[in-house]
Design an enzyme around this catalytic site. Structure first.
Site, PDB file in Angstrom:
ATOM      1  N   LYS A 126       3.294   9.770  -0.456  1.00 19.65           N
ATOM      2  CA  LYS A 126       4.488  10.127  -1.264  1.00 19.65           C
ATOM      3  C   LYS A 126       4.106  10.444  -2.718  1.00 19.65           C
ATOM      4  O   LYS A 126       4.533  11.438  -3.279  1.00 19.65           O
ATOM      5  CB  LYS A 126       5.517   8.981  -1.246  1.00 19.65           C
ATOM      6  CG  LYS A 126       5.997   8.591   0.139  1.00 19.65           C
ATOM      7  CD  LYS A 126       7.052   7.505   0.090  1.00 19.65           C
ATOM      8  CE  LYS A 126       6.563   6.165  -0.406  1.00 19.65           C
ATOM      9  NZ  LYS A 126       5.545   5.505   0.455  1.00 19.65           N
ATOM     10  N   ARG A 132       4.376  -4.934   4.199  1.00 17.45           N
ATOM     11  CA  ARG A 132       5.021  -3.696   3.717  1.00 17.45           C
ATOM     12  C   ARG A 132       5.392  -2.785   4.887  1.00 17.45           C
ATOM     13  O   ARG A 132       6.446  -2.150   4.889  1.00 17.45           O
ATOM     14  CB  ARG A 132       4.097  -2.978   2.729  1.00 17.45           C
ATOM     15  CG  ARG A 132       4.038  -3.683   1.379  1.00 17.45           C
ATOM     16  CD  ARG A 132       2.802  -3.317   0.574  1.00 17.45           C
ATOM     17  NE  ARG A 132       2.774  -1.945   0.126  1.00 17.45           N
ATOM     18  CZ  ARG A 132       1.691  -1.357  -0.402  1.00 17.45           C
ATOM     19  NH1 ARG A 132       0.569  -2.041  -0.542  1.00 17.45           N
ATOM     20  NH2 ARG A 132       1.744  -0.111  -0.791  1.00 17.45           N
ATOM     21  N   ARG A 165      -7.363   3.183  -2.052  1.00 21.74           N
ATOM     22  CA  ARG A 165      -6.671   3.830  -3.186  1.00 21.74           C
ATOM     23  C   ARG A 165      -7.155   3.284  -4.528  1.00 21.74           C
ATOM     24  O   ARG A 165      -7.316   2.080  -4.712  1.00 21.74           O
ATOM     25  CB  ARG A 165      -5.163   3.626  -3.070  1.00 21.74           C
ATOM     26  CG  ARG A 165      -4.432   4.158  -4.296  1.00 21.74           C
ATOM     27  CD  ARG A 165      -2.971   4.294  -4.103  1.00 21.74           C
ATOM     28  NE  ARG A 165      -2.341   3.126  -3.523  1.00 21.74           N
ATOM     29  CZ  ARG A 165      -1.096   3.104  -3.075  1.00 21.74           C
ATOM     30  NH1 ARG A 165      -0.360   4.193  -3.126  1.00 21.74           N
ATOM     31  NH2 ARG A 165      -0.587   2.006  -2.571  1.00 21.74           N
ATOM     32  N   ARG A 214      15.452   2.686   0.165  1.00 26.17           N
ATOM     33  CA  ARG A 214      14.609   2.005   1.156  1.00 26.17           C
ATOM     34  C   ARG A 214      15.401   1.148   2.114  1.00 26.17           C
ATOM     35  O   ARG A 214      14.829   0.572   3.041  1.00 26.17           O
ATOM     36  CB  ARG A 214      13.631   1.101   0.420  1.00 26.17           C
ATOM     37  CG  ARG A 214      12.303   1.732   0.156  1.00 26.17           C
ATOM     38  CD  ARG A 214      11.501   0.719  -0.600  1.00 26.17           C
ATOM     39  NE  ARG A 214      10.122   0.727  -0.277  1.00 26.17           N
ATOM     40  CZ  ARG A 214       9.213   1.385  -0.997  1.00 26.17           C
ATOM     41  NH1 ARG A 214       9.556   2.121  -2.009  1.00 26.17           N
ATOM     42  NH2 ARG A 214       7.947   1.297  -0.674  1.00 26.17           N
ATOM     43  N   ARG A 217      -4.158  -1.289  -7.129  1.00 22.79           N
ATOM     44  CA  ARG A 217      -2.834  -1.908  -7.195  1.00 22.79           C
ATOM     45  C   ARG A 217      -2.862  -3.314  -6.618  1.00 22.79           C
ATOM     46  O   ARG A 217      -3.518  -3.561  -5.614  1.00 22.79           O
ATOM     47  CB  ARG A 217      -1.828  -1.039  -6.434  1.00 22.79           C
ATOM     48  CG  ARG A 217      -0.737  -0.513  -7.327  1.00 22.79           C
ATOM     49  CD  ARG A 217       0.050   0.562  -6.669  1.00 22.79           C
ATOM     50  NE  ARG A 217       0.852   0.067  -5.562  1.00 22.79           N
ATOM     51  CZ  ARG A 217       1.688   0.823  -4.876  1.00 22.79           C
ATOM     52  NH1 ARG A 217       1.837   2.093  -5.187  1.00 22.79           N
ATOM     53  NH2 ARG A 217       2.388   0.314  -3.877  1.00 22.79           N
TER      54      ARG A 217
HETATM   55  P1  AP5 Z   1      -0.208   7.699  -2.096  1.00 25.27           P
HETATM   56  O1  AP5 Z   1       0.193   9.096  -2.376  1.00 25.27           O
HETATM   57  O2  AP5 Z   1      -0.475   6.785  -3.241  1.00 25.27           O
HETATM   58  O3  AP5 Z   1       0.805   7.043  -1.028  1.00 25.27           O
HETATM   59  P2  AP5 Z   1       2.283   6.497  -1.198  1.00 25.27           P
HETATM   60  O4  AP5 Z   1       3.047   6.918   0.010  1.00 25.27           O
HETATM   61  O5  AP5 Z   1       2.826   6.886  -2.533  1.00 25.27           O
HETATM   62  O6  AP5 Z   1       1.959   4.964  -1.104  1.00 25.27           O
HETATM   63  P3  AP5 Z   1       2.578   3.713  -1.857  1.00 25.27           P
HETATM   64  O7  AP5 Z   1       1.704   2.547  -1.488  1.00 25.27           O
HETATM   65  O8  AP5 Z   1       2.739   4.003  -3.314  1.00 25.27           O
HETATM   66  O9  AP5 Z   1       3.929   3.563  -1.169  1.00 25.27           O
HETATM   67  P4  AP5 Z   1       4.846   2.309  -1.222  1.00 25.27           P
HETATM   68  O10 AP5 Z   1       6.094   2.841  -0.642  1.00 25.27           O
HETATM   69  O11 AP5 Z   1       4.260   1.122  -0.580  1.00 25.27           O
HETATM   70  O12 AP5 Z   1       4.857   1.969  -2.787  1.00 25.27           O
HETATM   71  P5  AP5 Z   1       5.977   1.990  -3.909  1.00 25.27           P
HETATM   72  O13 AP5 Z   1       5.293   2.084  -5.202  1.00 25.27           O
HETATM   73  O14 AP5 Z   1       7.082   2.911  -3.598  1.00 25.27           O
HETATM   74  O15 AP5 Z   1      -1.517   7.777  -1.169  1.00 25.27           O
HETATM   75  C1  AP5 Z   1      -2.163   6.592  -0.735  1.00 25.27           C
HETATM   76  C2  AP5 Z   1      -3.674   6.827  -0.685  1.00 25.27           C
HETATM   77  O16 AP5 Z   1      -3.966   7.801   0.330  1.00 25.27           O
HETATM   78  C3  AP5 Z   1      -4.260   7.395  -1.986  1.00 25.27           C
HETATM   79  O17 AP5 Z   1      -5.518   6.832  -2.172  1.00 25.27           O
HETATM   80  C4  AP5 Z   1      -4.379   8.909  -1.728  1.00 25.27           C
HETATM   81  O18 AP5 Z   1      -5.430   9.496  -2.458  1.00 25.27           O
HETATM   82  C5  AP5 Z   1      -4.602   8.955  -0.224  1.00 25.27           C
HETATM   83  N1  AP5 Z   1      -3.992  10.128   0.412  1.00 25.27           N
HETATM   84  C6  AP5 Z   1      -2.755  10.640   0.168  1.00 25.27           C
HETATM   85  N2  AP5 Z   1      -2.511  11.672   0.988  1.00 25.27           N
HETATM   86  C7  AP5 Z   1      -3.640  11.811   1.780  1.00 25.27           C
HETATM   87  C8  AP5 Z   1      -3.989  12.700   2.846  1.00 25.27           C
HETATM   88  N3  AP5 Z   1      -3.155  13.665   3.272  1.00 25.27           N
HETATM   89  N4  AP5 Z   1      -5.197  12.527   3.447  1.00 25.27           N
HETATM   90  C9  AP5 Z   1      -6.049  11.536   3.042  1.00 25.27           C
HETATM   91  N5  AP5 Z   1      -5.761  10.669   2.029  1.00 25.27           N
HETATM   92  C10 AP5 Z   1      -4.573  10.806   1.418  1.00 25.27           C
HETATM   93  O19 AP5 Z   1       6.582   0.502  -3.739  1.00 25.27           O
HETATM   94  C11 AP5 Z   1       5.818  -0.636  -4.037  1.00 25.27           C
HETATM   95  C12 AP5 Z   1       6.689  -1.874  -3.917  1.00 25.27           C
HETATM   96  O20 AP5 Z   1       7.768  -1.790  -4.871  1.00 25.27           O
HETATM   97  C13 AP5 Z   1       7.384  -2.083  -2.564  1.00 25.27           C
HETATM   98  O21 AP5 Z   1       6.559  -2.734  -1.647  1.00 25.27           O
HETATM   99  C14 AP5 Z   1       8.602  -2.924  -2.986  1.00 25.27           C
HETATM  100  O22 AP5 Z   1       8.219  -4.256  -3.210  1.00 25.27           O
HETATM  101  C15 AP5 Z   1       8.980  -2.335  -4.339  1.00 25.27           C
HETATM  102  N6  AP5 Z   1       9.976  -1.252  -4.262  1.00 25.27           N
HETATM  103  C16 AP5 Z   1       9.809   0.038  -4.651  1.00 25.27           C
HETATM  104  N7  AP5 Z   1      10.918   0.740  -4.452  1.00 25.27           N
HETATM  105  C17 AP5 Z   1      11.818  -0.106  -3.915  1.00 25.27           C
HETATM  106  C18 AP5 Z   1      13.153   0.064  -3.460  1.00 25.27           C
HETATM  107  N8  AP5 Z   1      13.786   1.240  -3.515  1.00 25.27           N
HETATM  108  N9  AP5 Z   1      13.775  -1.019  -2.928  1.00 25.27           N
HETATM  109  C19 AP5 Z   1      13.160  -2.234  -2.869  1.00 25.27           C
HETATM  110  N10 AP5 Z   1      11.895  -2.439  -3.271  1.00 25.27           N
HETATM  111  C20 AP5 Z   1      11.228  -1.382  -3.791  1.00 25.27           C
END
Ligand code: AP5
Length: 216
Positions: free
Chosen positions: A13, A171, A127, A88, A160
């Site tokens: 994402k 997660r 990552r 979410r 992270r």
């Molecule tokens: P990356 O692009 O960083 O993936 P991502 O989908 O953004 O992963 P996140 O871990 O950030 O998602 P998340 O939903 O857990 O985190 P968020 O910050 O929203 O890519 C990942 C890795 O893969 C990188 O190293 C990249 O280089 C590699 N990559 C990417 N694409 C690739 C490809 N095609 N091929 C190979 N490699 C690739 O949330 C974190 C926490 O915040 C949650 O757990 C929760 O506690 C809280 N939170 C956030 N939003 C909410 C909400 N709305 N409600 C409640 N809690 C929330």
């Protein structure tokens, strides 16, 4: 253009969002980034959010509601937005529908990144992030030229806090239980565009651009 991007942790994402906001000149709204910033600032929201995020659990909907209402009141939202990692839960999705209705705004498409859980282990544990410019790397699929140093700005890369295998299990469980029903919510509105996220980052982005061209 107003978009949502939904997918499991590590599905890509953030990587895709970094490209989309540049190419389509829309505002990136990542609730994860906003919460991490609140934690770094030791704000009351940050202190509460950290209790959940450090364990891989979702932060309560009430906290998310408040930060979203505040963010949507800002001027840069008017040029179009990309919500990354929000909504979410179905309650957050219902809440967003009502907030957008009041603002006379609508969602144009929901991009759903489809990928097997097993692939996400390497993506999450590999990552590395640049805290200065926001560039996202991966020691397996997108290594830096110099270990732990950002190719773009020379910043020192970080890992992270929630990127452990143990946390990933929690997660993913949160994702399947709470966030997959959100996709069904938007499917009923015929907004969901399914994207195969198990391709190279460039190939995934090309597929997304084709989908967005079809919306015009
Ligand atoms: P990356 O692009 O960083 O993936 P991502 O989908 O953004 O992963 P996140 O871990 O950030 O998602 P998340 O939903 O857990 O985190 P968020 O910050 O929203 O890519 C990942 C890795 O893969 C990188 O190293 C990249 O280089 C590699 N990559 C990417 N694409 C690739 C490809 N095609 N091929 C190979 N490699 C690739 O949330 C974190 C926490 O915040 C949650 O757990 C929760 O506690 C809280 N939170 C956030 N939003 C909410 C909400 N709305 N409600 C409640 N809690 C929330």
């Amino acid at each position: 253009m107003n978009l949502l991007i939904i997918g499991a942790p590590g599905s890509g994402k953030g990587t895709i969002s970094n490209n989309l906001i540049k190419d389509y000149d829309i505002t990136h709204v990542s609730t994860g980034d906003m919460l991490r910033q609140a934690i770094a600032q030791n704000s009351p929201v940050g202190l509460r959010a950290a209790e959940y995020m450090n364990q891989g659990q979702l932060v309560p909907d009430s906290i998310i509601h408040d930060i979203i209402v505040e963010r949507l009141s800002m001027d840069d939202i008017k040029k179009g937005f990309l919500f990354d990692g929000y909504p979410r839960t179905v309650d957050q999705a219902i809440d967003l529908s009502s907030i957008l209705e009041q603002l006379h705004m609508k969602i144009d498409a929901v991009l759903e990144l489809e990928i097997d859980d097993e692939i996400l282990k390497k993506r999450i544990t590999g990552r590395r992030l640049c805290p200065t410019c926001g560039e996202i790397y991966n020691i397996y699929s997108k290594p830096t030229k110099v270990e732990d140093i950002c190719d773009k700005c020379g910043g020192k890369l970080i890992t992270r806090k929630d990127d452990s295998l143990e946390n990933l299990t929690v997660r993913l469980d949160e994702y399947h239980r709470n966030t997959q029903p959100v996709i069904e919510y938007y499917e009923k509105m015929d907004l969901v565009k399914k994207i195969d996220a198990d391709k190279s980052a460039d190939a995934v982005y090309d597929d997304i651009k084709s989908v967005l061209e079809g919306l015009k």
